[in-house]
Design a protein around this motif. Structure first.
Motif, PDB file in Angstrom:
ATOM      1  N   GLN A   1     -15.362  37.941 -10.041  1.00 13.36           N
ATOM      2  CA  GLN A   1     -14.310  36.989 -10.413  1.00 13.36           C
ATOM      3  C   GLN A   1     -13.095  37.699 -10.999  1.00 13.36           C
ATOM      4  N   GLN A   2     -11.908  37.338 -10.516  1.00 14.19           N
ATOM      5  CA  GLN A   2     -10.615  37.802 -11.006  1.00 14.19           C
ATOM      6  C   GLN A   2     -10.386  39.293 -10.778  1.00 14.19           C
ATOM      7  N   HIS A   3     -11.113  39.891  -9.825  1.00 13.47           N
ATOM      8  CA  HIS A   3     -10.903  41.314  -9.573  1.00 13.47           C
ATOM      9  C   HIS A   3     -10.425  41.583  -8.159  1.00 13.47           C
ATOM     10  N   LEU A   4     -10.392  40.566  -7.308  1.00 15.65           N
ATOM     11  CA  LEU A   4     -10.112  40.791  -5.899  1.00 15.65           C
ATOM     12  C   LEU A   4      -8.659  41.155  -5.637  1.00 15.65           C
ATOM     13  N   MET A   5      -7.720  40.453  -6.286  1.00 15.78           N
ATOM     14  CA  MET A   5      -6.304  40.658  -5.959  1.00 15.78           C
ATOM     15  C   MET A   5      -5.435  40.691  -7.200  1.00 15.78           C
ATOM     16  N   ASP A   6      -4.443  41.611  -7.193  1.00 17.45           N
ATOM     17  CA  ASP A   6      -3.400  41.632  -8.215  1.00 17.45           C
ATOM     18  C   ASP A   6      -2.201  40.815  -7.757  1.00 17.45           C
ATOM     19  N   VAL A   7      -1.966  40.784  -6.467  1.00 18.39           N
ATOM     20  CA  VAL A   7      -0.898  39.965  -5.896  1.00 18.39           C
ATOM     21  C   VAL A   7      -1.526  39.069  -4.837  1.00 18.39           C
ATOM     22  N   VAL A   8      -1.286  37.769  -4.929  1.00 15.84           N
ATOM     23  CA  VAL A   8      -1.882  36.799  -4.010  1.00 15.84           C
ATOM     24  C   VAL A   8      -0.780  36.241  -3.124  1.00 15.84           C
ATOM     25  N   SER A   9      -0.843  36.551  -1.833  1.00 18.27           N
ATOM     26  CA  SER A   9       0.174  36.066  -0.905  1.00 18.27           C
ATOM     27  C   SER A   9      -0.283  36.307   0.520  1.00 18.27           C
ATOM     28  N   THR A  10       0.082  35.389   1.406  1.00 19.43           N
ATOM     29  CA  THR A  10      -0.179  35.567   2.837  1.00 19.43           C
ATOM     30  C   THR A  10       1.030  36.166   3.543  1.00 19.43           C
ATOM     31  N   ASP A  11       2.080  36.481   2.792  1.00 22.11           N
ATOM     32  CA  ASP A  11       3.326  36.993   3.359  1.00 22.11           C
ATOM     33  C   ASP A  11       3.383  38.512   3.179  1.00 22.11           C
ATOM     34  N   GLN A  12       3.437  39.243   4.287  1.00 18.08           N
ATOM     35  CA  GLN A  12       3.484  40.701   4.190  1.00 18.08           C
ATOM     36  C   GLN A  12       4.745  41.185   3.490  1.00 18.08           C
ATOM     37  N   HIS A  13       5.821  40.396   3.544  1.00 18.99           N
ATOM     38  CA  HIS A  13       7.074  40.776   2.901  1.00 18.99           C
ATOM     39  C   HIS A  13       7.038  40.525   1.392  1.00 18.99           C
ATOM     40  N   THR A  14       5.981  39.898   0.917  1.00 23.89           N
ATOM     41  CA  THR A  14       5.750  39.759  -0.523  1.00 23.89           C
ATOM     42  C   THR A  14       4.764  40.821  -1.008  1.00 23.89           C
ATOM     43  N   VAL A  15       3.729  41.051  -0.222  1.00 18.19           N
ATOM     44  CA  VAL A  15       2.684  42.000  -0.624  1.00 18.19           C
ATOM     45  C   VAL A  15       3.206  43.429  -0.626  1.00 18.19           C
ATOM     46  N   LYS A  16       3.898  43.838   0.441  1.00 16.01           N
ATOM     47  CA  LYS A  16       4.361  45.227   0.539  1.00 16.01           C
ATOM     48  C   LYS A  16       5.299  45.614  -0.607  1.00 16.01           C
ATOM     49  N   PRO A  17       6.336  44.817  -0.918  1.00 12.94           N
ATOM     50  CA  PRO A  17       7.217  45.208  -2.033  1.00 12.94           C
ATOM     51  C   PRO A  17       6.507  45.249  -3.385  1.00 12.94           C
ATOM     52  N   TRP A  18       5.408  44.501  -3.527  1.00 12.86           N
ATOM     53  CA  TRP A  18       4.696  44.494  -4.814  1.00 12.86           C
ATOM     54  C   TRP A  18       4.201  45.892  -5.179  1.00 12.86           C
ATOM     55  N   PHE A  19       3.857  46.713  -4.195  1.00 11.89           N
ATOM     56  CA  PHE A  19       3.334  48.057  -4.459  1.00 11.89           C
ATOM     57  C   PHE A  19       4.417  49.048  -4.863  1.00 11.89           C
ATOM     58  N   GLU A  20       5.701  48.708  -4.653  1.00 15.43           N
ATOM     59  CA  GLU A  20       6.780  49.648  -4.956  1.00 15.43           C
ATOM     60  C   GLU A  20       6.790  49.988  -6.445  1.00 15.43           C
ATOM     61  N   GLY A  21       6.877  51.277  -6.746  1.00 12.44           N
ATOM     62  CA  GLY A  21       6.885  51.736  -8.128  1.00 12.44           C
ATOM     63  C   GLY A  21       5.509  51.882  -8.750  1.00 12.44           C
ATOM     64  N   LYS A  22       4.478  51.381  -8.054  1.00 15.52           N
ATOM     65  CA  LYS A  22       3.109  51.481  -8.570  1.00 15.52           C
ATOM     66  C   LYS A  22       2.333  52.618  -7.910  1.00 15.52           C
ATOM     67  N   LEU A  23       2.798  53.067  -6.738  1.00 14.61           N
ATOM     68  CA  LEU A  23       2.166  54.158  -6.005  1.00 14.61           C
ATOM     69  C   LEU A  23       3.246  55.120  -5.537  1.00 14.61           C
ATOM     70  N   ASP A  24       2.847  56.351  -5.222  1.00 13.07           N
ATOM     71  CA  ASP A  24       3.821  57.322  -4.728  1.00 13.07           C
ATOM     72  C   ASP A  24       3.908  57.318  -3.210  1.00 13.07           C
ATOM     73  N   PHE A  25       3.486  56.227  -2.589  1.00 12.88           N
ATOM     74  CA  PHE A  25       3.616  56.058  -1.143  1.00 12.88           C
ATOM     75  C   PHE A  25       3.782  54.571  -0.858  1.00 12.88           C
ATOM     76  N   SER A  26       4.238  54.269   0.347  1.00 11.86           N
ATOM     77  CA  SER A  26       4.438  52.874   0.742  1.00 11.86           C
ATOM     78  C   SER A  26       3.347  52.477   1.726  1.00 11.86           C
ATOM     79  N   PRO A  27       2.474  51.547   1.354  1.00  8.56           N
ATOM     80  CA  PRO A  27       1.384  51.165   2.263  1.00  8.56           C
ATOM     81  C   PRO A  27       1.903  50.368   3.462  1.00  8.56           C
ATOM     82  N   ARG A  28       1.152  50.445   4.521  1.00  7.43           N
ATOM     83  CA  ARG A  28       1.471  49.661   5.720  1.00  7.43           C
ATOM     84  C   ARG A  28       0.794  48.300   5.589  1.00  7.43           C
ATOM     85  N   VAL A  29       1.571  47.238   5.745  1.00 12.01           N
ATOM     86  CA  VAL A  29       1.048  45.876   5.604  1.00 12.01           C
ATOM     87  C   VAL A  29       1.375  45.105   6.876  1.00 12.01           C
ATOM     88  N   LYS A  30       0.357  44.432   7.434  1.00 14.39           N
ATOM     89  CA  LYS A  30       0.556  43.652   8.653  1.00 14.39           C
ATOM     90  C   LYS A  30      -0.012  42.250   8.476  1.00 14.39           C
TER      91      LYS A  30
END
Length: 257
Positions: free
Chosen positions: A132-161
């Protein structure tokens, strides 16, 4: 890391049985959680107290001779009496551990079998994420919301489809750790099943995908564009292969084997 996750790992942390990524996660959590830090301090004090040499007593020589004399019925009976309670206690402890902490089961198996340590670590992470409450830090079905969420948190940009059109809708993402690396974890759904897709940089440009079965879970790992990808789920292997192919369909990646 949530408090429930940290408390499951405190004893292993105290005994230095966690991998580097898990140790860092527990340490960071305790820095910001006085309750878990206090629990750890209590465990450490108890551990130190039980390790004091003064608590141990050597059996008298006469008693030891009775226990160890060849052919002595007392020796055989004593060994039997000592063995069965020990086995019963061990079985009870393991049973209780499996019932109350499913993630521990996979951590234990990972170290006990060792045939594919990364697959074991991936399955452990997948099982923990379902708590419970560990699956997702960002909840969205929109790849244009999920991908930007990782910016500044990792030293790479993940691929989201967005794979909803082929039956694997995007549900969100989170930060995680695997193989000593901070990774991006994308969460997809297949009907009632969860698929975790992990990504982190690789020094290798590309490699064929490898499929591993691990205690009821399917793990598929491949490398493309200097990125590691690992997909894991309890869906059947055919469905997970279909997911991987859909994710790969616009990238130059070797076929699965």
């Amino acid at each position: 890391m949530m408090c429930n996750d940290a408390r499951l790992l405190l004893h292993a942390y105290l005994d230095d049985e966690l991998d580097a990524a898990q140790s860092v996660a527990v340490t960071r959590h305790m820095h910001g959680c006085p309750a878990c830090a206090a629990s750890y301090a209590d465990y450490a004090r108890l551990h130190k107290a039980l390790a004091q040499p003064a608590l141990y007593r050597r059996a008298p020589d006469a008693l030891r001779a009775r226990w160890t004399a060849p052919g002595s019925p007392a020796a055989g009976n004593a060994r039997t009496r000592r063995r069965w309670p020990g086995l019963a206690m061990a079985a009870g402890f393991i049973g209780a551990l499996l019932l109350t902490a499913p993630a521990w089961f996979y951590l234990w198996q990972q170290h006990g079998i060792g045939a594919n340590p990364l697959a074991g670590e991936v399955v452990s992470s997948h099982v923990r994420s379902l708590q419970q409450q560990h699956l997702m830090d960002v909840v969205s079905t929109d790849q244009h919301t999920v991908k930007p969420w990782f910016e500044g948190k990792l030293d790479f940009s993940p691929r989201v489809k967005d794979l909803a059109g082929v039956g694997f809708p995007l549900a969100g993402g989170r930060l995680d750790a695997l193989d000593g690396h901070s990774v991006a974890a994308l969460v997809y759904k297949r009907r009632l099943h969860v698929i975790n897709l992990y990504q982190w940089p690789s020094t290798v440009t590309t490699s064929a995908a490898v499929v591993t079965q691990w205690h009821g879970y399917t793990v598929i790992r491949w490398i493309a564009g200097n990125m590691n990808y690992v997909a894991v789920s309890d869906v059947n292997e055919t469905d997970l292969r279909q997911f991987v192919l859909a994710f790969q369909d616009d990238a130059a990646t070797p076929p699965m084997r």
